[in-house]
Design an enzyme around this catalytic site. Structure first.
Site, short mmCIF file in Angstrom:
data_model
loop_
_atom_site.label_atom_id
_atom_site.label_comp_id
_atom_site.label_asym_id
_atom_site.label_seq_id
_atom_site.Cartn_x
_atom_site.Cartn_y
_atom_site.Cartn_z
N SER A 165 -4.27 2.02 1.23
CA SER A 165 -4.40 3.45 0.83
C SER A 165 -4.65 3.94 -0.41
O SER A 165 -5.57 4.85 -0.64
CB SER A 165 -2.74 3.94 1.18
OG SER A 165 -1.99 3.72 0.29
N ASN A 166 -4.38 3.27 -1.61
CA ASN A 166 -5.05 3.17 -2.73
C ASN A 166 -6.65 3.18 -2.84
O ASN A 166 -7.39 3.86 -3.42
CB ASN A 166 -4.40 2.34 -4.12
CG ASN A 166 -2.92 2.95 -4.29
OD1 ASN A 166 -2.94 3.78 -5.04
ND2 ASN A 166 -1.95 2.17 -3.87
N ARG B 208 -5.00 -22.71 -7.07
CA ARG B 208 -5.42 -21.19 -7.44
C ARG B 208 -6.67 -21.19 -8.25
O ARG B 208 -7.36 -20.03 -8.14
CB ARG B 208 -4.08 -20.51 -8.31
CG ARG B 208 -2.99 -20.53 -7.52
CD ARG B 208 -1.85 -19.70 -8.26
NE ARG B 208 -0.73 -19.60 -7.78
CZ ARG B 208 -0.28 -18.83 -6.97
NH1 ARG B 208 -1.21 -17.72 -6.85
NH2 ARG B 208 0.90 -18.59 -6.52
N HIS C 60 1.08 -0.51 -10.50
CA HIS C 60 2.33 -1.15 -10.10
C HIS C 60 3.36 0.08 -9.77
O HIS C 60 3.56 0.83 -10.47
CB HIS C 60 2.92 -1.99 -11.15
CG HIS C 60 4.20 -2.69 -11.24
ND1 HIS C 60 4.30 -3.72 -10.23
CD2 HIS C 60 5.46 -2.28 -11.47
CE1 HIS C 60 5.65 -4.04 -9.93
NE2 HIS C 60 6.21 -3.47 -10.84
N ASP D 288 2.19 -7.98 -14.71
CA ASP D 288 2.75 -6.64 -14.94
C ASP D 288 2.86 -6.19 -16.37
O ASP D 288 3.88 -5.28 -16.69
CB ASP D 288 3.98 -6.15 -14.11
CG ASP D 288 3.49 -6.45 -12.37
OD1 ASP D 288 2.50 -6.17 -12.13
OD2 ASP D 288 4.66 -6.70 -11.87
C1 GRF Z 1 1.06 0.02 -3.93
O1 GRF Z 1 2.52 0.44 -3.83
C2 GRF Z 1 0.81 -0.54 -5.29
O2 GRF Z 1 1.64 0.15 -6.18
C3 GRF Z 1 1.13 -2.03 -5.14
O3 GRF Z 1 0.70 -2.35 -3.87
C4 GRF Z 1 0.50 -1.31 -3.15
C5 GRF Z 1 -0.64 -1.04 -2.39
O4 GRF Z 1 -0.72 -0.28 -1.37
N1 GRF Z 1 0.50 -2.91 -6.41
P1 GRF Z 1 -1.80 0.31 -0.55
O5 GRF Z 1 -2.29 -1.10 -0.03
O6 GRF Z 1 -2.88 0.66 -1.63
O7 GRF Z 1 -1.50 1.08 0.38
#
Ligand code: GRF
Length: 209
Positions: free
Chosen positions: A13-14, A61, A105, A141
């Site tokens: 979603s981001n 990794r 975060h 973080d």
């Molecule tokens: C978000 O809550 C972000 O803070 C964390 O991972 C989540 C990603 O959500 N790092 P999306 O995949 O962007 O919906």
């Protein structure tokens, strides 16, 4: 124009918010470590190149990060945006993208690094919660915070409602910070981070009570 890669593992979603923001930079590719991540579909719908680099196919990794690094070089990327990317990165990889990689975060860092942030906020009974955009450093973080979205925890909030409300803030502040980097409003220098030409001493705050 700044070339951006977005690293994802999940719903994206981001990523969607970043794609919808019409940044003055260009999202040139999306990398997922999970082939089933819905974020890949979102990228394909927007005609953005995708790469699946599955961590489980690499012995360490370091090898996994080297494959990602090569893909980022192939795309000639200037800025790496982690958007729900659920792998810990090696110090070597992080060093190669020092000052060029950001993450979001779901907490008001430095409190609640790591997982289950909404649950921890509720358990502690905090009045405020939110999200932080920060540079990525080798420590989880812990890189410099660039912006924070702050909301008030309501009496009836549970984990789900908090997660939803924090997501709304994320979709607001992440594209904003990305745009600042794209248009030079926010610059990483050897001497520190400059925001509107001044040293950034505190994260820029967005409040949504
Ligand atoms: C978000 O809550 C972000 O803070 C964390 O991972 C989540 C990603 O959500 N790092 P999306 O995949 O962007 O919906």
């Amino acid at each position: 124009m700044i070339k951006i890669a977005v690293l994802v593992s999940g719903s994206g979603s981001n990523l969607q918010a970043l794609m919808d923001a019409n940044l003055s930079g260009q999202i040139v590719g999306v990398i997922s470590n999970k082939p089933a991540a819905y974020a890949l579909q979102r990228a394909q719908n927007a005609n953005i190149a995708t790469a699946v680099i599955e961590h489980k196919h690499y012995p360490t990794r370091e090898f996994f990060d080297a494959a990602m690094h090569q893909q980022l070089l192939d795309w000639d990327v200037d800025l790496v945006i982690l958007a729900g990317f659920m792998r810990i990165l090696t110090p070597g990889f992080v060093a190669q993208w020092h000052g060029k990689m950001i993450n979001i975060h779901p907490s008001l860092l430095p409190v609640y690094k790591g997982m289950h942030t909404h649950q921890r906020v509720l358990r502690t009974g905090d009045a405020y919660h939110g999200c932080t955009v920060h540079y990525v450093t080798a420590e989880l973080d812990a890189g410099q915070a660039l912006a924070q979205g702050v909301l008030r925890v309501h009496q009836h909030d549970d984990e789900d409602s908090l997660a939803k409300r924090v997501h709304v803030l994320e979709h607001l502040i992440y594209p904003q910070v990305a745009e600042w980097i794209c248009n030079g409003t926010l610059v990483h220098t050897q001497q520190g981070v400059l925001y509107r030409g001044q040293p950034l001493t505190e994260p820029v705050q967005f409040t949504k009570i």
